[in-house]
Design an enzyme around this catalytic site. Structure first.
Site, PDB file in Angstrom:
ATOM      1  N   HIS A 168       0.824  -1.218   0.000  1.00 41.65           N
ATOM      2  CA  HIS A 168       0.000   0.000   0.000  1.00 41.65           C
ATOM      3  C   HIS A 168       0.856   1.266   0.000  1.00 41.65           C
ATOM      4  CE1 HIS A 168      -3.374  -2.505   0.804  1.00 41.65           C
ATOM      5  NE2 HIS A 168      -3.082  -2.755   2.073  1.00 41.65           N
ATOM      6  N   GLU A 224      -3.454   3.098   1.541  1.00 43.33           N
ATOM      7  CA  GLU A 224      -2.850   3.548   0.281  1.00 43.33           C
ATOM      8  C   GLU A 224      -3.115   5.038   0.072  1.00 43.33           C
ATOM      9  OE1 GLU A 224      -3.924   1.358  -3.384  1.00 43.33           O
ATOM     10  OE2 GLU A 224      -3.908   3.326  -4.366  1.00 43.33           O
ATOM     11  N   ASN A 266     -10.464  -4.392  -2.171  1.00 51.33           N
ATOM     12  CA  ASN A 266     -10.645  -4.872  -3.554  1.00 51.33           C
ATOM     13  C   ASN A 266     -11.455  -6.157  -3.580  1.00 51.33           C
ATOM     14  OD1 ASN A 266      -8.733  -7.319  -4.336  1.00 51.33           O
ATOM     15  ND2 ASN A 266      -7.600  -6.070  -2.871  1.00 51.33           N
TER      16      ASN A 266
HETATM   17 FE1  SF4 Z   1      -0.170  -2.966  -6.915  1.00 57.80          FE
HETATM   18 FE2  SF4 Z   1      -2.368  -3.103  -8.211  1.00 57.80          FE
HETATM   19 FE3  SF4 Z   1      -1.733  -4.964  -6.554  1.00 57.80          FE
HETATM   20 FE4  SF4 Z   1      -2.357  -2.639  -5.626  1.00 57.80          FE
HETATM   21  S1  SF4 Z   1      -3.592  -4.022  -6.731  1.00 57.80           S
HETATM   22  S2  SF4 Z   1      -0.698  -3.832  -5.025  1.00 57.80           S
HETATM   23  S3  SF4 Z   1      -1.591  -1.385  -7.190  1.00 57.80           S
HETATM   24  S4  SF4 Z   1      -0.692  -4.494  -8.402  1.00 57.80           S
END
Ligand code: SF4
Length: 651
Positions: A72, A123, A223
């Site tokens: 992050h 992040e 995510n």
């Molecule tokens: Fe990197 Fe994308 Fe993974 Fe986040 S999601 S750690 S930005 S590769």
């Protein structure tokens, strides 16, 4: 069921890189600290802990120890502190995040940075901490607009817009259009990580085809949460951290051809995805086996029936055109009305009731529609034919209802079987109407059976004849002299009348019709008259019965005997004249005979010269024969009685 794993799922490049760097550091130093969880996945962090990779809540906790800055990223300040106090500082910030750090840090002091994302996400906090100018975190376009509307940001000054790497691309595109339209001095940097958008795209495509999506990842992973949110728009979605959270309940009710999709957030390791896949596979197989077992048990619990099987069925429903029956099969049974009975006048409810257990024959099995058609009347007809044959053998009389008048006779339904009665055997005279028998209950004898053709012929006449014969036999057994009957005059002859007294016709001679003198029976009765008669005598051999219509209580002889005696002198009326004398009525029903020798003291050769019918005469009763009901009268005796007196007078 099919399990499909989304093409892009699990560790992203940045996470994989961070873990690799951390494990290398742990190997190098024996142990290592990460500033906060390396990734938002407790399963992974627990596993790393066992490898000597610990989590430090802050810099101080890792002071003097090797420290890993996770993917992050952190603020510039935190990074500088870490480098100052830790024995080693391994920067595992994802290069994509590093790129954003660079963008914001390069913005001039008078400019502004807008970060589109979640202000509490590490992040975003790290990005903001790299800005050398004013930096604002906005969660959506409304927040951005508010900055300009409030004058915090000026339309005339440059600003840079960066995006949290895991931000939803759709929303970003929507906002970017508005920003370009309204805020031309804002430079937009599309910093959304393709790893995130690809995972989202892949997950959505799979969710559209799947009936169930399993999203695997840490509960605090934004995510992964975003993936779950996208999938849930298209199908049932569950969010699990690992395989231990899976259960059979998930696949209950799914179709056998369902697709179960698996996707995983960027912080989910491959082995967790494999474990979820393997566990789901086992669950599906177990479920399918159980369903197979259940299906086979269910199948076995159902009976199989085939066309022409004779079965027992329970009536579970009745409607206008059919009866619905339960057979213990997986199909539903139907018996159309015309297969319930041969009686065209009957309704379904006339034949069966709900709850009745009936015998029926399967006429058709329609597996594709899950129905079975049956016939009750075929069973009834077969049973009926057996009963009818037995009845014929035993010479029994059957009973049935006339269902229709047809050409040459009538149809009677008995025991569910049609019986033809020829017109000549119906008992209906030629001048009568066969239709008058329809719907009437009749008794008949079976006179012919053709089982091959299913044809039965009966005779109502024969049954009637037997009834009459039986009545006659009973009559002759019970008849007694003096027995009283109410009869009907059937015919009138010169010598008397025949009276129907039930089993036979008896004769009432003219003299027995009344106590009074009568010249011809028709003078006092007519055909069809109902009269009371008494049996005078009978002859069972010759089947003859003599009757009398004279009431004993009205017997004039009883009155005569009580009121009259020999030597009484009375008046009588001549009622008939014969060669041997004249009959004179004393009282109604009692006539006396004035013999020709008793008419006068003088010789009479022709009575008509002396007496006339209707003439009233003085007579003397000279004899009464009570046994033969005969009375002898004399006119001469009166003359002789009077003669001496006359002689005396002359002297
Ligand atoms: Fe990197 Fe994308 Fe993974 Fe986040 S999601 S750690 S930005 S590769």
């Amino acid at each position: 069921m099919l399990i499909e794993i989304a093409d892009k799922s699990g560790f992203c490049f940045g996470v994989e890189r961070a873990i690799e760097l951390t494990e290398q550091a742990a190997e190098k130093h024996g142990e290592v600290y990460t500033l906060g969880p390396l990734i938002h996945n407790e399963t992974v962090t627990d596993s790393l802990e066992k490898k000597g990779i610990h989590i430090a809540a802050d810099i101080e906790q890792a002071a003097g120890k090797p420290l890993v800055i996770r993917s992050h990223g952190v603020t510039r300040k935190v990074q500088e502190q870490a480098e100052a106090v830790c024995s080693d500082c391994i920067d595992a910030t994802c290069p994509f995040v590093k790129k954003i750090h660079k963008i914001v840090s390069e913005q001039p002091e008078g400019a502004a940075v807008i970060i589109l994302g979640d202000e509490k996400h590490p992040e975003v906090i790290g990005i903001k901490g790299h800005a050398r100018c004013r930096a604002f975190v906005c969660k959506d376009f409304a927040d951005i607009k508010a900055l300009f509307d409030s004058g915090t940001l000026s339309l005339d000054k440059d600003a840079a817009l960066v995006i949290q790497t895991t931000f939803d691309r759709g929303r970003f595109l929507e906002y970017s259009q508005e920003i370009r339209k309204h805020y031309s001095r804002v430079t937009i940097y599309d910093t959304i990580c393709s790893a995130t958008s690809e995972r989202q795209k892949n997950a959505e495509e799979l969710a559209k085809r799947a009936e169930l999506m399993i999203v695997v990842g840490g509960k605090h992973s934004s995510n992964t949460g975003k993936l779950a949110e996208i999938c849930a728009r298209h199908c049932t979605t569950v969010f699990v951290e690992n395989a231990a959270e899976l259960s059979k309940r998930l696949v209950k009710g799914l179709r056998s051809d369902s697709i179960i999709g698996i996707t995983a957030g960027a912080s989910t390791p491959a082995y967790t995805i494999r474990e979820v896949h393997r566990t789901m596979d086992e669950i599906i197989k177990t479920n399918e086996n159980e369903e197979l077992d259940f299906a086979s048990m269910l199948e076995q619990s159902f009976r199989r029936v085939y066309t022409n099987n004779r079965v027992k069925a329970t009536v579970v429903g009745i409607n206008k055109n059919e009866a619905v029956v339960e057979l213990g099969t997986k199909q539903t049974g139907y018996i159309p009305l015309d297969e319930l009975t041969n009686d065209p006048n009957a309704t379904v409810a006339d034949v069966v009731s709900i709850g009745d257990e009936i015998d029926a024959i399967v006429t058709k099995v329609d597996d594709s529609n899950g129905v079975i058609f049956l016939s009750k009347k075929k069973v009834d007809s077969a049973l009926g034919m057996e009963k009818i044959a037995a009845s014929k053998e035993a010479n029994e009389t059957l009973e049935g209802v006339v269902s229709a008048a047809v050409k040459g006779g009538v149809i009677v339904i008995t025991n569910g079987t049609r019986v033809f009665i020829p017109a000549s055997q119906t008992g209906v005279p030629r001048s009568g109407k066969l239709e008058d028998l329809v719907k009437k209950t009749v008794q008949f004898k079976v006179i012919e059976i053709n089982e091959q053709r299913g044809r039965v012929v009966g005779s109502i006449r024969q049954a009637n004849r037997e009834v009459r014969d039986a009545e006659k036999a009973k009559f002759w057994e019970s008849i007694e002299v003096g027995q009283k009957f109410e009869g009907e005059v059937r015919s009138i002859e010169d010598y008397g009348v025949f009276v129907d007294i039930g089993a036979v016709d008896g004769l009432v001679r003219t003299s027995e019709l009344t106590w009074n003198r009568v010249s011809h029976p028709k003078d006092i009765v007519s055909i069809g008259d109902k009269i009371t008669v008494i049996v005078k005598s009978y002859d069972p051999e010759k089947k003859r019965v003599s009757l009398s219509a004279k009431d004993p209580d009205e017997n004039p002889w009883t009155k005569f005997v009580a009121d009259y005696a020999v030597d009484d002198v009375i008046k009588a009326t001549v009622v008939s004249i014969t060669e041997f004398g004249a009959f004179a009525q004393i009282i109604p029903g009692v006539d006396g005979l004035i013999h020709i020798s008793q008419i006068s003291t003088e010789r009479v050769t022709n009575i008509a010269n002396v007496l006339a019918v209707g003439q009233e005469v003085d007579v003397k009763i000279i004899d009464i024969d009570a046994d033969k009901n005969r009375v002898s009268l004399s006119m001469k005796a009166l003359m002789e009685d009077a003669a001496p007196a006359e002689e005396t007078d002359a002297e």
